[in-house]
Write an enzyme that holds these catalytic residues in place. Sequence first.
Site, short mmCIF file in Angstrom:
data_model
loop_
_atom_site.label_atom_id
_atom_site.label_comp_id
_atom_site.label_asym_id
_atom_site.label_seq_id
_atom_site.Cartn_x
_atom_site.Cartn_y
_atom_site.Cartn_z
N LYS A 39 0.85 -1.19 0.00
CA LYS A 39 0.00 0.00 0.00
C LYS A 39 0.88 1.24 0.00
CE LYS A 39 -2.45 1.54 3.73
NZ LYS A 39 -2.49 3.01 3.86
N ASP A 66 -3.62 4.42 -1.56
CA ASP A 66 -4.52 4.81 -0.48
C ASP A 66 -4.41 6.31 -0.24
OD1 ASP A 66 -6.15 4.88 1.77
OD2 ASP A 66 -4.50 4.29 3.11
N LYS A 68 -7.35 8.09 -0.13
CA LYS A 68 -8.66 8.40 0.49
C LYS A 68 -9.26 9.67 -0.09
CE LYS A 68 -7.72 6.07 4.86
NZ LYS A 68 -6.28 5.79 4.67
N ASP A 71 -13.77 14.79 -2.71
CA ASP A 71 -13.79 16.13 -3.29
C ASP A 71 -15.05 16.20 -4.15
OD1 ASP A 71 -13.01 18.64 -4.54
OD2 ASP A 71 -10.93 18.12 -4.11
N THR A 120 -10.44 3.44 11.37
CA THR A 120 -10.23 2.56 12.53
C THR A 120 -9.66 3.30 13.75
OG1 THR A 120 -8.09 1.97 11.57
CG2 THR A 120 -9.92 0.45 11.18
N ARG A 211 2.73 -0.51 10.90
CA ARG A 211 3.79 -0.53 11.92
C ARG A 211 4.19 -1.91 12.43
NH1 ARG A 211 0.81 4.52 14.69
NH2 ARG A 211 -0.87 3.43 13.59
O1 LIG Z 1 -7.52 2.96 4.20
C1 LIG Z 1 -6.70 2.48 4.99
O2 LIG Z 1 -5.81 1.74 4.61
C2 LIG Z 1 -6.91 2.74 6.43
C3 LIG Z 1 -8.22 2.95 6.84
C4 LIG Z 1 -8.52 2.98 8.21
O3 LIG Z 1 -9.68 3.09 8.61
N1 LIG Z 1 -7.49 2.83 9.09
C5 LIG Z 1 -6.19 2.69 8.71
O4 LIG Z 1 -5.33 2.55 9.58
N2 LIG Z 1 -5.87 2.70 7.38
C6 LIG Z 1 -4.46 2.64 6.94
O5 LIG Z 1 -3.91 1.39 7.34
C7 LIG Z 1 -2.56 1.55 7.80
C8 LIG Z 1 -2.50 1.05 9.21
O6 LIG Z 1 -1.20 1.21 9.69
P1 LIG Z 1 -0.76 0.63 11.10
O7 LIG Z 1 -1.68 1.17 12.14
O8 LIG Z 1 0.65 1.14 11.24
O9 LIG Z 1 -0.84 -0.88 10.98
C9 LIG Z 1 -2.22 3.02 7.63
O10 LIG Z 1 -1.49 3.18 6.43
C10 LIG Z 1 -3.56 3.72 7.54
O11 LIG Z 1 -3.52 4.85 6.67
#
Ligand SMILES: O=C(O)c1cc(=O)[nH]c(=O)n1[C@@H]1O[C@H](COP(=O)(O)O)[C@@H](O)[C@H]1O
Length: 235
Positions: A39, A66, A68, A71, A120, A211
Amino acid sequence: MKPAHVDTRDRLIVALDLSSVEAAEALIARLGDSVTFYKVGYQLGYAGGLALVPKLAERGKKVFVDLKLHDIGNTVAKGIESIAKLGATFATVHAYPQTMQAAVEARGSSLKILAVTVLTSYDEDDLHAAGYRLGVSDLVEARALQAQTLGVDGLVCSGEEAATVRGIVGPQMALVTPGIRPAGSAAGDQKRIMTPGRAIAAGADYLVVGRPVVEAADPKAAAEAIVSEIAQAGG
Ligand SMILES: O=C(O)c1cc(=O)[nH]c(=O)n1[C@@H]1O[C@H](COP(=O)(O)O)[C@@H](O)[C@H]1O
């Protein structure tokens, strides 16, 4: 149960949340064949990382762009057309009806649109503070139905909603679940989290992990452990 069309390893999407293309390339080299799906989000995308998308696609990797989008419809449509030209597999938009409709109409034949239902990192209080009347599960469910009606290809939701959303939208839409935390790992800013195995058992098709892999002392071992957990959960 494993979706018929997805290989177990392809169900892990590693978020290249890194500050430069060089750092991303170094991690990709370390991960080798362990990871097939990446991603590119804000951090890397705005640091030249979108140019990495066609390169990864040429190397046989799948890529999720990603950014998001949200607009006016015309701007979303033009943005999605540009993302499609990069050779991406997935692109995200926020789950607003105008935005989803514009993205679906502009996506072409190979790019799939994912609608982000409720981030999330949000809980009920965060939604309330942002002016929403609905709680997390009600808003996720309402947006899932709207997305399905508009022909969106998949949904981003947390593992907590995955089983209910799967029951609402059926087997066709891809469910993509971030907020994944292997047992014992730090939640950080995520509020709706789940282990890889539980998220797969709840009906997620794909897990997005940043992470816990990117910051691991041994990222390849961390990725392999998640793939094993996906397999053990029936994926
Ligand atoms: O669209 C996403 O990927 C996304 C949506 C969401 O609701 N929550 C979310 O954490 N993400 C993405 O998922 C990844 C989660 O990263 P970690 O929390 O480091 O595992 C990040 O790149 C966020 O931008």
